[in-house]
Enzyme design. Sequence first.
Site, PDB file in Angstrom:
ATOM      1  N   SER A  12     -87.306 -55.975 -86.155  1.00 14.22           N
ATOM      2  CA  SER A  12     -88.687 -56.041 -85.745  1.00 14.22           C
ATOM      3  C   SER A  12     -89.088 -55.041 -84.656  1.00 14.22           C
ATOM      4  CB  SER A  12     -89.010 -57.445 -85.259  1.00 14.22           C
ATOM      5  OG  SER A  12     -88.249 -57.760 -84.113  1.00 14.22           O
TER       6      SER A  12
ATOM      7  N   SER B 117     -82.734 -56.998 -84.738  1.00 12.34           N
ATOM      8  CA  SER B 117     -84.038 -56.361 -84.545  1.00 12.34           C
ATOM      9  C   SER B 117     -84.045 -55.154 -83.618  1.00 12.34           C
ATOM     10  CB  SER B 117     -85.051 -57.381 -84.030  1.00 12.34           C
ATOM     11  OG  SER B 117     -85.585 -58.115 -85.101  1.00 12.34           O
TER      12      SER B 117
ATOM     13  N   LYS C  62     -91.643 -53.073 -76.384  1.00 10.43           N
ATOM     14  CA  LYS C  62     -92.005 -53.904 -77.539  1.00 10.43           C
ATOM     15  C   LYS C  62     -92.997 -54.962 -77.066  1.00 10.43           C
ATOM     16  CE  LYS C  62     -89.549 -56.649 -81.074  1.00 10.43           C
ATOM     17  NZ  LYS C  62     -88.208 -57.165 -81.456  1.00 10.43           N
TER      18      LYS C  62
END
EC number: 6.3.5.7
Lengths: 107, 532
Positions: free
Chosen positions: B171, B195, B95
Amino acid sequence: MPAETIDPATFAHLVHLAALELDEAQAEYLRRELNRQLGAIHELEAIPLDDSVPITSHGVPYTPEISPPLREDDWQPFSDAAEILGQAPQVEEGYVVVPDIPHTTLE
Amino acid sequence: MELCDLSAYELSLLLRQRRVSAVEILESCLRRIAQVDGRPGSLEPGEPLPEDAERVHAFITLTAERARAQAEEVDRRLAAGEPVGLLAGIPFTVKDIFCVKGTPSTAGSRILANFVAPYTATPVARMEAAGALMLGKVNLDEFTYGSSNESSAFRPTPRNPWNLDRVPGGSSGGSTASVAAGEAPLSLGTDTAGSIRQPAAFCGVVGIKPTYGRVSRYGLIAFGSSLDCPGPIARNVVDAALMLQVIAGPDPHDSTAANLPVPDYLATLDEGVRGLRIGLSPDYFRITFPDAVRGEYDQQPIPGEIEAAVRRAADILADLGAEIVEGVPMPNTRYGIPAYFVISRVEAASNLHRYDGVKYGYRTPQPVQDLHEMYRKTRNEGFGLQPKLRILMGMYVSAAQYSAQYYQRALRVRTLIRRDFEQAFDPQGKYRLHALLTPTTPTTAFRMGAIYGDSVLMQYADQLTVPANHAGIPGISIPAGLDGEGLPIGIQFLGPDFSEALLLRIARAFERATEEAPWRKVKPQVLQRLAA
């Protein structure tokens, strides 16, 4: 509609404190969403909280058993200072350069 | 079946038996990326292209050459008979909220788009030290602020491999999309309100939010510093355990990383659930959210298909010897989002003050009179709407005159949320649970554009995941079926502090018991199209 808590004047003050500069469309969206979020936050006020309820700043308690010992306060040079300075938008002779800093001259 | 569709565990065995090379594994993943990912996220995407809607768009930055050098080193070591790490030759994605030396580390934001990290985050460093191959940085909501991945400044934003009209969740949406699409068997995500677990549920993969402090945050671009937890995303529980094994543990660079030894997660993985007490709570079978028009609270049961998946899982675990405890009260669950609206915003505002155009990142190119104007223009041009919203809210609720009403109160409500879990897990208490079984999300993956912009409704997507972040406890989301539209349903196990080994064990028992279930045979849409 829930009551509007953050009026335009309060909002403008927040924008100033946050060092932001918003166009009208952004300001309208953000102020509306702030007030809607505050509507959700107001639910917290309905919770009975007696004085014995402490705050929790971290879910998992920091106990001595699981907290790492503090390390020595040693100065450790970074291997490549130029790489860090290279990230700055404007640099001169190893100094980070910024526009004029507002200031007043003391008498 | 391509190499890239195998699990990390299977690939490790093949590699150690010298039946495949690390370079072959890497090439397989790169081929898959070329087939399904489409153009990477960019600040200047131009007009949407028709083919954009047919691709996953997980990546912002592909680091194929870095991964190739790592793969060649693994192959050299194996050929020379030298020891290799636990994840040798296993590709993973990161990420783009983690610093990785020499790579753009953008946080999905214009304000960091030109930032090249001068050091590497501890969890990434540990993956690479274990021989894993870093394939690249994947997309996310800007600064992780969202539950759909639509707020990223880098477009096109990721799509759900199960249905390309749906969001992957967020996310960590690029992470879960890349794993679900077979681009990499593993990804490193972060979980501040859900997330990791929410996009894992939406994309039909496994995601772990470890106990706060179990995995170091060094090198993680901070959002909510008392809530952020890096964790693994994988296609099955064994792989998630392998990855957690590598990234967990104390770190001299992070004084909040717990100074506790890491147990051998694999050693206990197959010990089953006999005798374990697993709870169900009515408070996780309903959602409470404010009605946008009336400003009043509505309570609704979660969709029947999701509740049924949880109850089916409970039945399966009961058949395996677990004791299912019904009716566990978790009355403060509903306050998780309102408290989060306060606590996370205060922490976010504090963490976002550092982006000022001085030392790194974006600086406005416009002429300015002075430093203050430079700050304002830089932050206005560099931040998207969601960071601005969080900064403004954080400043409001922590202002001296409002702090007692909002921030202090939210931190005390956090105590109540923590107490719900302490009572449920108390070994001398009424319920004595080893774990709580819940749905991960109140819905399956929603349509792109359906919720984005409504910052309140978007936040309520995290209602069933955020209590674990307030309490600090670990949680794991695993796939448990498909809904009527063929979208994955995730279930969640929550346990006491540092109980990851037990949660993995329960999740693995469920996974083994459902190995032959028909829904396990269904592939994501993008992979069905490849096969056709």
